[in-house]
Design an enzyme around this catalytic site. Sequence first.
Site, PDB file in Angstrom:
ATOM      1  N   THR A  18       0.539  11.244  -0.818  1.00  0.00           N
ATOM      2  CA  THR A  18       0.057  12.548  -0.356  1.00  0.00           C
ATOM      3  C   THR A  18       1.067  13.642  -0.648  1.00  0.00           C
ATOM      4  O   THR A  18       0.701  14.801  -0.853  1.00  0.00           O
ATOM      5  CB  THR A  18      -0.248  12.471   1.151  1.00  0.00           C
ATOM      6  N   SER A  61      -0.874   5.140  -2.559  1.00  0.00           N
ATOM      7  CA  SER A  61      -0.073   3.928  -2.342  1.00  0.00           C
ATOM      8  C   SER A  61      -0.909   2.736  -1.888  1.00  0.00           C
ATOM      9  O   SER A  61      -0.394   1.617  -1.837  1.00  0.00           O
ATOM     10  CB  SER A  61       1.090   4.184  -1.388  1.00  0.00           C
ATOM     11  N   THR A  94       2.417   7.206   2.214  1.00  0.00           N
ATOM     12  CA  THR A  94       2.840   6.669   3.516  1.00  0.00           C
ATOM     13  C   THR A  94       2.106   5.375   3.879  1.00  0.00           C
ATOM     14  O   THR A  94       2.584   4.621   4.719  1.00  0.00           O
ATOM     15  CB  THR A  94       2.600   7.702   4.632  1.00  0.00           C
TER      16      THR A  94
HETATM   17  C1  SIN Z   1      -0.911   7.192   0.147  1.00  0.00           C
HETATM   18  O1  SIN Z   1      -0.389   6.325   0.857  1.00  0.00           O
HETATM   19  O2  SIN Z   1      -0.689   7.276  -1.073  1.00  0.00           O
HETATM   20  C2  SIN Z   1      -1.872   8.158   0.732  1.00  0.00           C
HETATM   21  C3  SIN Z   1      -1.562   8.513   2.131  1.00  0.00           C
HETATM   22  C4  SIN Z   1      -0.242   9.203   2.321  1.00  0.00           C
HETATM   23  O3  SIN Z   1       0.596   9.334   1.450  1.00  0.00           O
HETATM   24  O4  SIN Z   1      -0.039   9.686   3.479  1.00  0.00           O
END
Ligand code: SIN
Length: 331
Positions: A18, A61, A94
Amino acid sequence: MTDLSNTPLILLIGMGGTIAGLQVNGDGKGYLAGQVPIETLSGQIKSKLSIKNKQLSNIDSCDMTESLLTQLGQEVVQALHDPHIVGVVVTHGTDTMEETALFLELVCGHLAKTAGKKVVITGAMLPADHPKADGPENLNRAVALVEDQDGPSGIFGLMGGKVFQARSMAKRHTSSLDAFMNSEPVNLDLSSQVSEDLPIPSIDNWPRVEIVTNHIGAKGDQIEVYKKLGVLGIVLAGTGGGTVHQDLALSLEDFMKDGGALVRSSRVGLGVIPGQLANARLDASIGAGDLNPPKARIALQLALFASLHPKAKALSWQDIFARIAILPNFR
Ligand code: SIN
């Protein structure tokens, strides 16, 4: 182009997430992760030091793979050996950040300490083009942490303005800017058991380990399928303190009799798993300590790989996993 070969550098590795996300309709509702290149994120950094950018992936991710972990681990190890690189910042989604953070802790946490450098993994809960984007603040704090030569070295996470020991990170809220709430803050004693880094599996050499969740009415027939697929280890996301339904327990007992590795963790999210269950189910398995199921899965993969490695010093996967999970701390 500037010649960076002899100046002190921070290596900035972009994985996606994100922090590199962009809104779909500009209404703050939907967005796609992993859209903005690392060079653009790098432009947000206020630092006295030069930044060397490296884009290893630019993905959501939830799509992270073991091959990418291998590449990231090798890149970070190389940077920790490089006298011109003072430290590393990794931008990452995350959703699986805790798995990558634990991986880095286990494969290069010791090296980071002996090299006196910091590796900081960070991300964001709001996309890069959101008016209240939290990415720039997290990124700048992560860089400032790496620059600070006085603090302890090692592998850290930085989210919501807080610094975490890599192994204690866990995402516990789906949308809060403080999504890693209740992750333990930096506790230097916690990492002291891991006195040696584990080998990084090559891209196609990761042992397959799956997570199986206990729940009301849990069955065990999928375990046979896993055996046929060559699954070497299973992490049980048990109920409560790592408990398991009697029907699922029977299949998991068979899996262990056939040589499969079994770790009992808990789907609860906080707390420590005891070594043995009061009802003696799955007695030959090993408790996950304070590792939640996804982190226990990474730990078991690395423990299985390390036990087969020429430098394993006759340690079994159980010995290695016990060191990772700090198992003497049973209730
Ligand atoms: C991800 O994990 O790529 C999407 C969600 C985030 O980064 O908060």
